[in-house]
Design an enzyme around this catalytic site. Structure first.
Site, PDB file in Angstrom:
ATOM      1  N   GLU A  86       0.799  -1.221   0.000  1.00  0.00           N
ATOM      2  CA  GLU A  86       0.000   0.000   0.000  1.00  0.00           C
ATOM      3  C   GLU A  86       0.837   1.278   0.000  1.00  0.00           C
ATOM      4  O   GLU A  86       0.296   2.374  -0.171  1.00  0.00           O
ATOM      5  CB  GLU A  86      -0.939   0.004   1.214  1.00  0.00           C
ATOM      6  CG  GLU A  86      -2.026  -1.070   1.120  1.00  0.00           C
ATOM      7  CD  GLU A  86      -2.935  -1.103   2.333  1.00  0.00           C
ATOM      8  OE1 GLU A  86      -2.494  -0.640   3.418  1.00  0.00           O
ATOM      9  OE2 GLU A  86      -4.065  -1.597   2.215  1.00  0.00           O
ATOM     10  N   GLU A 117       6.401 -22.323   8.422  1.00  0.00           N
ATOM     11  CA  GLU A 117       7.063 -21.431   9.379  1.00  0.00           C
ATOM     12  C   GLU A 117       8.136 -22.157  10.179  1.00  0.00           C
ATOM     13  O   GLU A 117       8.968 -21.530  10.837  1.00  0.00           O
ATOM     14  CB  GLU A 117       6.046 -20.812  10.336  1.00  0.00           C
ATOM     15  CG  GLU A 117       5.420 -21.765  11.322  1.00  0.00           C
ATOM     16  CD  GLU A 117       4.471 -21.068  12.280  1.00  0.00           C
ATOM     17  OE1 GLU A 117       4.659 -21.255  13.488  1.00  0.00           O
ATOM     18  OE2 GLU A 117       3.567 -20.339  11.824  1.00  0.00           O
TER      19      GLU A 117
END
Length: 299
Positions: A86, A117
């Site tokens: 953004e 992970e």
């Protein structure tokens, strides 16, 4: 042994305020969630000193030609990618200023990839592929501080001279890391036990917003509280840009729209052109001489 330690993490504890939530009405469920969410901002406030330190090193890194990398797995990784994505349209900043890396790559943005992970070696490969360098800033995000992918990223970053920041949502991380800064947002037990997409995710989003927004302000991407460096790439943003020009210069909407087009849709450039009655090239030079800060140009 790890399971014993994990149960002591605040994000893994059972929240007494949401007990028997499955036996509540929808209204009661929503009030419980809302009440817990209201606690998040205060916990973020407690970490402002560490967030400020992070912004200072991020600002200086970009000024010196370096980059910021968010690294995380699951929700943490998605939030990092979201925040980084953004920045260009909001501030007309190069896409390489802020970068989001998620364990498992783009596929993991849309679906959970179990176990990724816990693969520390892939973190190093991912960072090498984006050419992480000394004095870049690496912000590792892990709600519990238990993601081996994030720990490995921070360890590797530290080893090559990158600045490192560890963002967690517990009192202490499950996996300790020798990072330059550690931001601890102790959000406490989740409404649904262990579901860190909730309060921990909210806290993470807030902190990342603070880091990127304040960094961009420090780099001259905002005047007053206006998005004067927005990229006018669609009708909504063109309209917003024109309204900003009208507000700061006092000219009519249609003329402001014309000036914005003359400035190649750069709001900041158009404002300088109008205030100084100068050409686009002259306006760009004035901005360059003032390192892009509109306030300095206008003063």
């Amino acid at each position: 042994m790890e399971s014993i330690k994990r149960k002591n993490l605040s994000t893994e504890k059972q929240n007494i305020n949401s007990r028997a939530i499955d036996d509540k009405s929808i209204s009661e469920i929503l009030h419980i969630i809302n009440s817990e969410d209201q606690k998040v901002a205060e916990k973020v406030k407690e970490a402002i000193p560490e967030i400020e330190q992070t912004i200072l090193i991020a600002r200086d890194a970009i000024r010196n030609g370096h980059r910021i990398y968010y690294v995380g797995a699951g929700t943490s990784g998605r939030l990092g990618v979201l925040d980084a994505s953004e920045i260009p349209p909001t501030f007309s900043a190069p896409s390489y200023f802020f970068n989001g890396i998620i364990a498992g790559g783009d596929k993991a943005l849309r679906q959970s990839i179990e176990g990724i992970e816990d693969q520390p070696e892939t973190a190093i490969d991912d960072l090498k592929s984006v050419k992480l360098k000394a004095n870049d800033v690496l912000i590792g995000i892990s709600a519990s501080g238990a993601a081996k992918y994030v720990k490995s990223s921070l360890d590797y970053g530290k080893s090559i001279g990158a600045k490192t920041v560890y963002l967690i949502c517990n009192k202490e991380p499950f996996l300790s890391v020798n990072s330059d800064i550690i931001i601890k947002i102790n959000t406490g037990p989740e409404v649904i036990t262990g579901s860190t997409r909730m309060k921990a995710g909210t806290a993470t989003k807030m902190v990342l917003n603070m880091i990127s927004t304040a960094t961009m302000i420090q780099l001259g991407k905002v005047y007053d509280n206006l998005m004067i460096d927005l990229r006018a790439v669609n009708d909504k943003l063109i309209d917003r840009g024109v309204r900003i020009i009208v507000q700061l210069t006092g000219i009519e909407y249609e003329l402001a729209n014309s000036k914005l087009l003359d400035a190649d849709k750069s709001v900041k450039t158009a404002i300088v052109m109008i205030i100084y009655s100068c050409s686009k090239d002259e306006a760009l030079m004035k901005l360059k001489n003032n390192k892009g800060f509109l306030r300095k140009v206008l003063s």
